[in-house]
Design an enzyme around this catalytic site. Sequence first.
Site, PDB file in Angstrom:
ATOM      1  N   ASP A 181       0.809  -1.211   0.000  1.00  0.00           N
ATOM      2  CA  ASP A 181       0.000   0.000   0.000  1.00  0.00           C
ATOM      3  C   ASP A 181       0.850   1.272   0.000  1.00  0.00           C
ATOM      4  OD1 ASP A 181      -2.333   1.597   0.297  1.00  0.00           O
ATOM      5  OD2 ASP A 181      -2.075   1.599   2.477  1.00  0.00           O
ATOM      6  N   GLU A 425       3.169  -8.377   6.930  1.00  0.00           N
ATOM      7  CA  GLU A 425       1.899  -8.970   6.502  1.00  0.00           C
ATOM      8  C   GLU A 425       2.025  -9.905   5.310  1.00  0.00           C
ATOM      9  OE1 GLU A 425      -1.134  -6.010   6.043  1.00  0.00           O
ATOM     10  OE2 GLU A 425      -1.087  -5.454   8.155  1.00  0.00           O
ATOM     11  N   TYR A 478      -6.892  -3.443  12.441  1.00  0.00           N
ATOM     12  CA  TYR A 478      -7.637  -2.218  12.100  1.00  0.00           C
ATOM     13  C   TYR A 478      -9.109  -2.376  12.480  1.00  0.00           C
ATOM     14  CZ  TYR A 478      -3.515  -0.466   9.779  1.00  0.00           C
ATOM     15  OH  TYR A 478      -2.247  -0.002   9.519  1.00  0.00           O
ATOM     16  N   GLU A 514       0.806  -1.991  14.152  1.00  0.00           N
ATOM     17  CA  GLU A 514       0.024  -1.028  13.366  1.00  0.00           C
ATOM     18  C   GLU A 514      -1.375  -0.973  13.933  1.00  0.00           C
ATOM     19  OE1 GLU A 514      -0.304  -1.572   9.064  1.00  0.00           O
ATOM     20  OE2 GLU A 514       1.840  -2.033   8.912  1.00  0.00           O
TER      21      GLU A 514
HETATM   22  C1  GCB Z   1      -1.542  -2.414   6.617  1.00  0.00           C
HETATM   23  C2  GCB Z   1      -0.238  -2.358   5.932  1.00  0.00           C
HETATM   24  C3  GCB Z   1       0.171  -0.955   5.544  1.00  0.00           C
HETATM   25  C4  GCB Z   1      -1.036  -0.206   5.004  1.00  0.00           C
HETATM   26  C5  GCB Z   1      -2.084  -0.126   6.086  1.00  0.00           C
HETATM   27  C6  GCB Z   1      -3.368   0.563   5.599  1.00  0.00           C
HETATM   28  O1  GCB Z   1      -1.878  -3.364   7.262  1.00  0.00           O
HETATM   29  O2  GCB Z   1       0.805  -2.994   6.641  1.00  0.00           O
HETATM   30  O3  GCB Z   1       1.199  -1.023   4.599  1.00  0.00           O
HETATM   31  O4  GCB Z   1      -0.727   1.055   4.511  1.00  0.00           O
HETATM   32  O5  GCB Z   1      -2.432  -1.410   6.514  1.00  0.00           O
HETATM   33  O6  GCB Z   1      -3.535   1.748   5.833  1.00  0.00           O
HETATM   34  O7  GCB Z   1      -4.170  -0.110   4.962  1.00  0.00           O
END
Ligand code: GCB
Length: 622
Positions: A181, A425, A478, A514
């Site tokens: 990403d 990931e 997330y 994260e």
């Molecule tokens: C993740 C990734 C990261 C992305 C992020 C997102 O899990 O490791 O590279 O930018 O989520 O914002 O989706």
Amino acid sequence: MLYPRETPSRERKELGGLWSFRADFSPGRDAGFVQRWYRQPLRQTGPVIDMPVPASFNDITQDPSLENYIGWVWYEKEVLLPLRWLQDDLSTRVVLRFGSAHYYSIVWVNGVQVVEHEGGHLPFEADISSIVQGSPGIPCRITVALNNTLTPHTLPPGSIQYMDDKTRYPKNYFVQNIRFDFFNYAGIHRPVVLYTTPSVYIDDITVTTTSSESVAMVQYQVSVVGSTLYSLSLSLRDQEGKVVATGDGPAGELKVLNPNLWWPYLMHENPGYRYSLEVKMQAQANEMLLEDVYTLLVGIRTVHVTSMQFLINGRPFYFHGVNKHEDADIRGKGLDWPLVVKDFNLLRWLGANSFRTSHYPYAEEIMDLCDAYGIVVIDECPGVGIKMLESFGNKSLQHHLVVMEELIRRDKNRPSVVMWSVANEPASELPPAAYYFKTVIAHTKALDPSRPVTFVTDANYALDHGAPYVDVICVNSYFSWYHDPGHLEVIPLQLTTQFDNWYKTYQKPIIQSEYGADSVPGLHSDPPLMFSEEYQKAMLREYHSVFDKKRKEYVIGELIWNFADFMTNQGTTRVLGNKKGIFTRQRQPKSAAFVLRERYWKIANESSCLPPVIKSHTLFLK
Ligand code: GCB
């Protein structure tokens, strides 16, 4: 690989500035090789433009086809070398070094190929003495062919998809697919330098340290190339210039009494303390006495992991920090000093004590500042987006091992680097991930037994085949964003369950590597709705309440995603890039930055790991 420093025996010439540039738009992207553009000045092969180095080429012009270009581009620079570098007495070695160039590079000097390198984030170099030393006074023409194409076996992986449906796409149409990403910026991203050494020279130095309160040991190993008949002497100086230990020979141990340890930022009133280790080599070659001197900055510190803690110098360390990207307007991923220094000022303003180099090794110049300021680093290799089954095969694995070798060779002596991350990931629930990560992690540990190793997972705890081999569990989640979007109320339960599951399964300390939410700066909504600044803040607070419970147990860190907004491929979920930054891409704070700042300073001040004398120190006045 030693960073090219100026010393009494070494000179350095910067090749930054404007280079000639030409993208190969031929259908097969191969005209440059067919017509051998490296044999003559690039301007004689066709139209060239000025291209700044270091920088990504993508955002420099107004040409959209260059922004999204895939294939070979060509760079060229002509440079005059000082006469003293060119004496033909075989006493001087001239080396051409690239801090990094993305992704695949071939380099020629005066039409002669000198080096080829795969990988976009690590340095490579070539001894060009024999080419330049025959012809003093003649400009040295450096030509670079660079290809940003990613395949299932590159790191990061990618794939080219040809669109053959003639009713929908023009002839020869193809796109590059990636499973990560961030925008696949390309170009010569880091400094290019020429430097000299004597022809017998110090090739490498490896330092590890152990310590107790009153005495530290610095173990060293020095390798010399060019002769077997040489002598080595070493002296270690403190910051006042006083010699605190001396040694000789290619391997040994230096004893330092009452050492000043290297401490992280906010853990000591004088973080980032480094001694300087001067290594002097003398050799007899070609009836001459050659002397080489190299000075390495050395931080004395130890790192240990228990089932619940991460210890630096024997004291518990809690990672309160960020994930970053090398990313900025116009420059893309090119090293930019104002941006680098601004970012360190923001990190310290925030009270962040650490970051992960998501998702590739950062510039050596950035790592130097981490060492100097005491910012702790989880050093990640470019193993991001490993999702395809074929990316777990032997070809990919062998390359991954080489990348770890290059990364460790570059960063092994850095006190700021406390852990290696071999991937982000990956599809670690696939069965071949077990052998793949077992092998990569074992190789990394064999190369560097002094540091823990991890990779960052978003897989289910019960299905992850790589987790058994890591020292620290790093997990991304997330909740209320990609899962249950808009439902902040699910966070406490889901996050608690996540931690409990991982800990019950592995009894290893856990970092929330994260978590985050996008916010468009200036977009407000109360009650908080997704993409507003309020939602980003509310999400942080929900996560923090769980962290506060679990950090009393086995959670050893929290790294926000992300430090700043950054560019990505275009897509329906990205508004001019990823907006999960707590700072904008121009480094202005969003509301969430203030929430995090208050929290990080609070943790730093209350932290039980701080000696009482430090707690009250004015350092903690913001
Ligand atoms: C993740 C990734 C990261 C992305 C992020 C997102 O899990 O490791 O590279 O930018 O989520 O914002 O989706």
